[in-house]
Write a protein that holds these residues in place. Sequence first.
Motif, mmCIF file in Angstrom:
data_model
loop_
_atom_site.group_PDB
_atom_site.id
_atom_site.type_symbol
_atom_site.label_atom_id
_atom_site.label_comp_id
_atom_site.label_asym_id
_atom_site.label_seq_id
_atom_site.Cartn_x
_atom_site.Cartn_y
_atom_site.Cartn_z
ATOM 1 N N ASP A 227 75.295 5.397 -55.439
ATOM 2 C CA ASP A 227 76.528 5.492 -54.658
ATOM 3 C C ASP A 227 76.344 5.037 -53.226
ATOM 4 O O ASP A 227 77.168 5.341 -52.378
ATOM 5 C CB ASP A 227 77.002 6.946 -54.626
ATOM 6 N N VAL A 228 75.262 4.372 -52.926
ATOM 7 C CA VAL A 228 74.995 3.984 -51.541
ATOM 8 C C VAL A 228 76.100 3.074 -51.034
ATOM 9 O O VAL A 228 76.492 2.123 -51.702
ATOM 10 C CB VAL A 228 73.645 3.255 -51.430
ATOM 11 N N LYS A 229 76.578 3.401 -49.837
ATOM 12 C CA LYS A 229 77.617 2.557 -49.241
ATOM 13 C C LYS A 229 76.974 1.574 -48.276
ATOM 14 O O LYS A 229 76.055 1.931 -47.550
ATOM 15 C CB LYS A 229 78.631 3.424 -48.506
ATOM 16 N N TYR A 230 77.494 0.369 -48.284
ATOM 17 C CA TYR A 230 76.991 -0.653 -47.373
ATOM 18 C C TYR A 230 78.073 -0.997 -46.355
ATOM 19 O O TYR A 230 79.212 -1.236 -46.725
ATOM 20 C CB TYR A 230 76.578 -1.910 -48.157
ATOM 21 N N TYR A 231 77.688 -0.993 -45.093
ATOM 22 C CA TYR A 231 78.640 -1.299 -44.025
ATOM 23 C C TYR A 231 78.214 -2.565 -43.308
ATOM 24 O O TYR A 231 77.024 -2.813 -43.119
ATOM 25 C CB TYR A 231 78.690 -0.149 -43.017
ATOM 26 N N THR A 232 79.197 -3.327 -42.874
ATOM 27 C CA THR A 232 78.884 -4.504 -42.069
ATOM 28 C C THR A 232 78.724 -4.072 -40.615
ATOM 29 O O THR A 232 79.251 -3.034 -40.204
ATOM 30 C CB THR A 232 80.018 -5.547 -42.132
ATOM 31 N N LEU A 233 78.011 -4.910 -39.869
ATOM 32 C CA LEU A 233 77.835 -4.632 -38.441
ATOM 33 C C LEU A 233 79.200 -4.592 -37.752
ATOM 34 O O LEU A 233 79.458 -3.754 -36.889
ATOM 35 C CB LEU A 233 76.951 -5.719 -37.834
ATOM 36 N N GLU A 234 80.065 -5.494 -38.173
ATOM 37 C CA GLU A 234 81.417 -5.553 -37.607
ATOM 38 C C GLU A 234 82.122 -4.210 -37.739
ATOM 39 O O GLU A 234 82.768 -3.735 -36.812
ATOM 40 C CB GLU A 234 82.245 -6.623 -38.334
ATOM 41 N N GLU A 235 81.966 -3.618 -38.910
ATOM 42 C CA GLU A 235 82.644 -2.337 -39.109
ATOM 43 C C GLU A 235 82.009 -1.237 -38.267
ATOM 44 O O GLU A 235 82.719 -0.431 -37.652
ATOM 45 C CB GLU A 235 82.610 -1.933 -40.577
ATOM 46 N N VAL A 236 80.682 -1.209 -38.221
ATOM 47 C CA VAL A 236 80.005 -0.174 -37.436
ATOM 48 C C VAL A 236 80.454 -0.257 -35.981
ATOM 49 O O VAL A 236 80.709 0.755 -35.329
ATOM 50 C CB VAL A 236 78.470 -0.306 -37.564
ATOM 51 N N LEU B 265 73.163 -0.450 -43.663
ATOM 52 C CA LEU B 265 73.686 -1.680 -43.078
ATOM 53 C C LEU B 265 73.558 -2.782 -44.125
ATOM 54 O O LEU B 265 72.547 -2.866 -44.833
ATOM 55 C CB LEU B 265 72.861 -2.041 -41.837
ATOM 56 N N LYS B 266 74.584 -3.608 -44.221
ATOM 57 C CA LYS B 266 74.553 -4.683 -45.219
ATOM 58 C C LYS B 266 73.367 -5.601 -44.994
ATOM 59 O O LYS B 266 73.018 -5.899 -43.863
ATOM 60 C CB LYS B 266 75.841 -5.499 -45.142
ATOM 61 N N MET B 267 72.783 -6.061 -46.083
ATOM 62 C CA MET B 267 71.587 -6.911 -46.015
ATOM 63 C C MET B 267 71.782 -8.089 -45.054
ATOM 64 O O MET B 267 70.901 -8.400 -44.265
ATOM 65 C CB MET B 267 71.250 -7.460 -47.404
ATOM 66 N N ASP B 268 72.938 -8.723 -45.134
ATOM 67 C CA ASP B 268 73.197 -9.913 -44.313
ATOM 68 C C ASP B 268 73.113 -9.616 -42.822
ATOM 69 O O ASP B 268 72.849 -10.498 -42.018
ATOM 70 C CB ASP B 268 74.613 -10.451 -44.585
ATOM 71 N N ASP B 269 73.391 -8.371 -42.447
ATOM 72 C CA ASP B 269 73.443 -8.015 -41.026
ATOM 73 C C ASP B 269 72.139 -7.418 -40.509
ATOM 74 O O ASP B 269 72.050 -7.033 -39.351
ATOM 75 C CB ASP B 269 74.595 -7.031 -40.782
ATOM 76 N N ARG B 270 71.151 -7.341 -41.362
ATOM 77 C CA ARG B 270 69.874 -6.766 -40.911
ATOM 78 C C ARG B 270 69.075 -7.829 -40.185
ATOM 79 O O ARG B 270 69.161 -9.003 -40.503
ATOM 80 C CB ARG B 270 69.066 -6.258 -42.107
#
Length: 158
Positions: A30-39, A106-111
């Motif tokens: 159930d892990v949620k992934y957030y984009t940097l934009e959203e954070v 944090l979403k992989m793309d934003d790491r």
Amino acid sequence: MGEGINDNMINTNGADNMDVTHTEETADSDVKYYTLEEVKTHNMKTDAWLIIHDKVYNITSFLEEHPGGEDVLMVQAGADATVSFEDVGHSTDAREMLIKYYIGELKMDDRKKEGTKEEFITTSGDGSSSWTTWLIPAIVAVVVGIMYRYYMQERKSS
Ligand code: HEM
């Protein structure tokens, strides 16, 4: 955002997952992934998130409890606080407290994996030339030593 560009990686059982908004779920948990934009949008006292080691924390309820004060947290709210958090040298207790405020990843793309490493390895150049700086003098020293032994032996025998 996310109209199926990367969804094949994330959404393996997507049959009944019609509602893909900002949070996509992995197939395994159930892990949620957030984009940097959203954070970034959660940067208020009434709604404060931050990122530490690629994990996202909702620290709104913790602001007033933080022993280091609310202000330092608000400076980081909505951003990646990994470096500041580590710079303070937080205790194990502090690290364990993080669990309470964890809301996702944090979403992989934003790491920025290389980015965080670079911060800690900037002191002595690029490191690739360091072995030559001692190897060449070492070889010279060995050669001089051998020559000196031969020289001394010749002196003794003559
Ligand atoms: C959710 C994340 C955080 C938690 C759970 C947390 C927790 C704590 C705790 C428990 C302490 C008491 C000392 C210790 O046990 O290490 C502390 C102190 C402190 N924290 Fe944090 N902290 C967080 C984030 C941050 C961030 C992002 C910063 C910097 C921007 C920060 C700056 C400080 C400072 C300056 C102190 C005071 C250190 C001192 O007086 O010796 N903290 N924090």
